[in-house]
Structure formats: structure tokens, C-alpha cells
Write a protein that holds these residues in place. Structure first.
Motif, PDB file in Angstrom:
ATOM      1  N   GLN A  64       0.785  -1.121  -0.004  1.00  0.00           N
ATOM      2  CA  GLN A  64      -0.070   0.019   0.115  1.00  0.00           C
ATOM      3  C   GLN A  64       0.982   1.306   0.026  1.00  0.00           C
ATOM      4  O   GLN A  64       0.562   2.246  -0.734  1.00  0.00           O
ATOM      5  N   THR A 156      -6.899   4.012  -0.612  1.00  0.00           N
ATOM      6  CA  THR A 156      -6.222   2.990   0.437  1.00  0.00           C
ATOM      7  C   THR A 156      -6.867   1.798   0.504  1.00  0.00           C
ATOM      8  O   THR A 156      -8.177   1.715   1.125  1.00  0.00           O
ATOM      9  N   ASN A 165     -11.205  -1.461  -0.345  1.00  0.00           N
ATOM     10  CA  ASN A 165     -10.630   0.110   0.259  1.00  0.00           C
ATOM     11  C   ASN A 165     -11.533   0.439   1.465  1.00  0.00           C
ATOM     12  O   ASN A 165     -12.392   0.073   1.677  1.00  0.00           O
ATOM     13  N   PHE A 166     -10.792   1.421   1.995  1.00  0.00           N
ATOM     14  CA  PHE A 166     -11.417   2.067   3.291  1.00  0.00           C
ATOM     15  C   PHE A 166     -12.536   2.434   3.113  1.00  0.00           C
ATOM     16  O   PHE A 166     -13.737   2.325   4.015  1.00  0.00           O
ATOM     17  N   TYR A 197      -8.446  -2.103   8.699  1.00  0.00           N
ATOM     18  CA  TYR A 197      -9.485  -0.974   9.003  1.00  0.00           C
ATOM     19  C   TYR A 197      -9.146  -0.244  10.190  1.00  0.00           C
ATOM     20  O   TYR A 197      -9.315   0.714  10.089  1.00  0.00           O
ATOM     21  N   ARG A 199      -6.190   0.509  11.428  1.00  0.00           N
ATOM     22  CA  ARG A 199      -5.092   1.278  11.273  1.00  0.00           C
ATOM     23  C   ARG A 199      -5.505   2.339  10.314  1.00  0.00           C
ATOM     24  O   ARG A 199      -5.114   3.680  10.700  1.00  0.00           O
ATOM     25  N   SER A 200      -6.466   2.183   9.253  1.00  0.00           N
ATOM     26  CA  SER A 200      -6.968   3.355   8.589  1.00  0.00           C
ATOM     27  C   SER A 200      -7.963   4.374   9.064  1.00  0.00           C
ATOM     28  O   SER A 200      -7.753   5.719   8.890  1.00  0.00           O
ATOM     29  N   LYS A 203      -5.610   6.460  11.008  1.00  0.00           N
ATOM     30  CA  LYS A 203      -5.101   7.377  10.312  1.00  0.00           C
ATOM     31  C   LYS A 203      -5.877   8.681   9.678  1.00  0.00           C
ATOM     32  O   LYS A 203      -5.618   9.518   9.850  1.00  0.00           O
TER      33      LYS A 203
END
Length: 214
Positions: A64, A156, A165-166, A197, A199-200, A203
């Protein structure tokens, strides 16, 4: 091999001709990375023995980060210096230490987070604590993720699986889907999906708060 190298070179040089933020550039970089992944010629750097069980997650994080770099800075590729495969493998190797660090930090934090915690629940809790300080509703956040004005939520995703994706995952969780169901739907490892998920979500939390002025 020469034909393959030439194909990679054409994709990279073609992507350079399209400005950052264009659909054409993103599609060309996605095609480049997908072609490399399917060729089985991307490097697989080693990890410490205790992290062997998490190798797939580490590799997906590194991929990524690699995609983000290629998408943002494909202009850094200089065909007179190296072939695309050699350049990309170098970039992938130097991203592995950060991917390992990101995963290990994530695993520690996951002990304190429920796997199905979504942004909607987090905002509602804050609203109960202090309604005046948090006037933005959960629906505002959901709408912001749907609109994805910077195109970052959709870009992402897990490894080279653009569907995972997120944006898609977050909205499906809001609809009531469970992570196990999404893992099956997207054909990804459950632990990889959960880690990605969480982690994103962390973020993007500050970016969402900033843009909605929470």
C-alpha cells in the motif's frame, strides 16, 4: 523478459504524462502494480522470526505504501538509471521496516479497540459527553466518507485489491455488516482486514475532524 520490461516502462512513462489526481494516472499505476504482483517478480524481504505469522499483513502494508509512492511520485522513475522492476523492488524493500513498525504498533493498540468499532459509534459517544463541542453528526461523517473529496479513502486499500478499500469497508460496517462477512465478500484474510481497518480509521480520524471542524 525484454517484452515485460518494456511493458512496465511504457506504463510508468505514460503515468508520468498525467497529472496527480487524474483517473488516468491512478489507473495506470494500479495496472503497473497489478502486473508486477501477478508476475511473481516482486521481492519478499525477510522479517523477524516472531513476525512470520504476520507476513501477509506486513507485505500488504508495504504494498500500500508502495502504491501511494508510485501514484504520487512516478516522475521519480528514470529509465536511463534502472528498469521499472529493479526500481520498484528497491522501493518495496526500503518500505518493509516501516511496515513492520506500523504493524507491531497496530497490534498493541488493537488490544484496546473492539474489532467492529466504527466512526459513527465514536462520534456518538463524544456527543453524549459534550454535545456543544461536537455539533457534527454521525451522518456528517458518513456523508464525508461517501463523498471522499480527496479520493484518499478509495485509494487506501489492502495490497493490490482495490475493492478492499477503506471507503467501501467503512460504509459497509455502518450498514451493519460484520468484519467476518466483509472478509469473505472481499476474499481477504480476516485478521488482515481487521488490522487494515483499525489502522486506516486511526490514520483518517484527524483528517475527518479537521475537514468537518469537529
Amino acid at each position: 523478459m525484454c517484452d515485460f520490461d518494456e511493458q512496465l516502462k511504457k506504463l510508468a512513462l505514460n503515468a508520468q504524462r498525467h497529472p496527480l489526481g487524474t483517473v488516468e494516472r491512478r489507473q495506470l499505476v494500479e495496472q503497473l502494480l497489478r502486473l508486477l504482483s501477478h508476475s511473481d517478480q516482486l521481492v519478499h524481504p525477510p522479517v523477524p522470526a516472531q513476525l512470520q505469522g504476520s507476513y501477509e499483513e506486513i507485505y500488504n502494508i508495504a504494498l500500500q505504501r508502495l502504491f501511494q509512492y508510485l501514484y504520487e511520485k512516478i516522475e521519480h522513475y528514470k529509465p536511463e538509471r534502472a528498469g521499472v522492476l529493479q526500481w520498484v523492488n528497491y522501493l518495496l524493500k526500503i518500505r518493509f521496516p516501516d511496515a513492520i513498525k506500523e504493524l507491531t504498533n497496530d497490534q498493541k493498540k488493537n488490544q484496546l479497540v473492539r474489532e467492529n468499532l466504527v466512526i459513527k459509534h465514536k462520534l456518538e459517544r463524544k456527543q453524549r459527553e459534550n454535545t456543544e463541542n461536537y455539533p457534527v453528526t454521525a451522518q456528517d461523517i458518513i456523508d464525508y466518507i461517501k463523498q471522499d473529496p480527496q479520493d484518499v479513502f478509495r485509494l487506501t486499500y489492502i495490497g493490490n485489491n482495490a475493492e478492499a478499500n477503506f471507503r467501501f469497508i467503512a460504509l459497509k460496517l455502518v450498514e451493519g455488516y460484520k468484519l467476518d462477512e466483509l472478509a469473505i465478500m472481499l476474499d481477504v484474510n480476516h485478521n488482515t482486514l481487521r488490522s487494515f481497518y483499525n489502522r486506516s480509521r486511526r490514520k483518517f480520524a484527524s483528517e475527518i475532524r479537521k475537514n468537518l471542524e469537529i
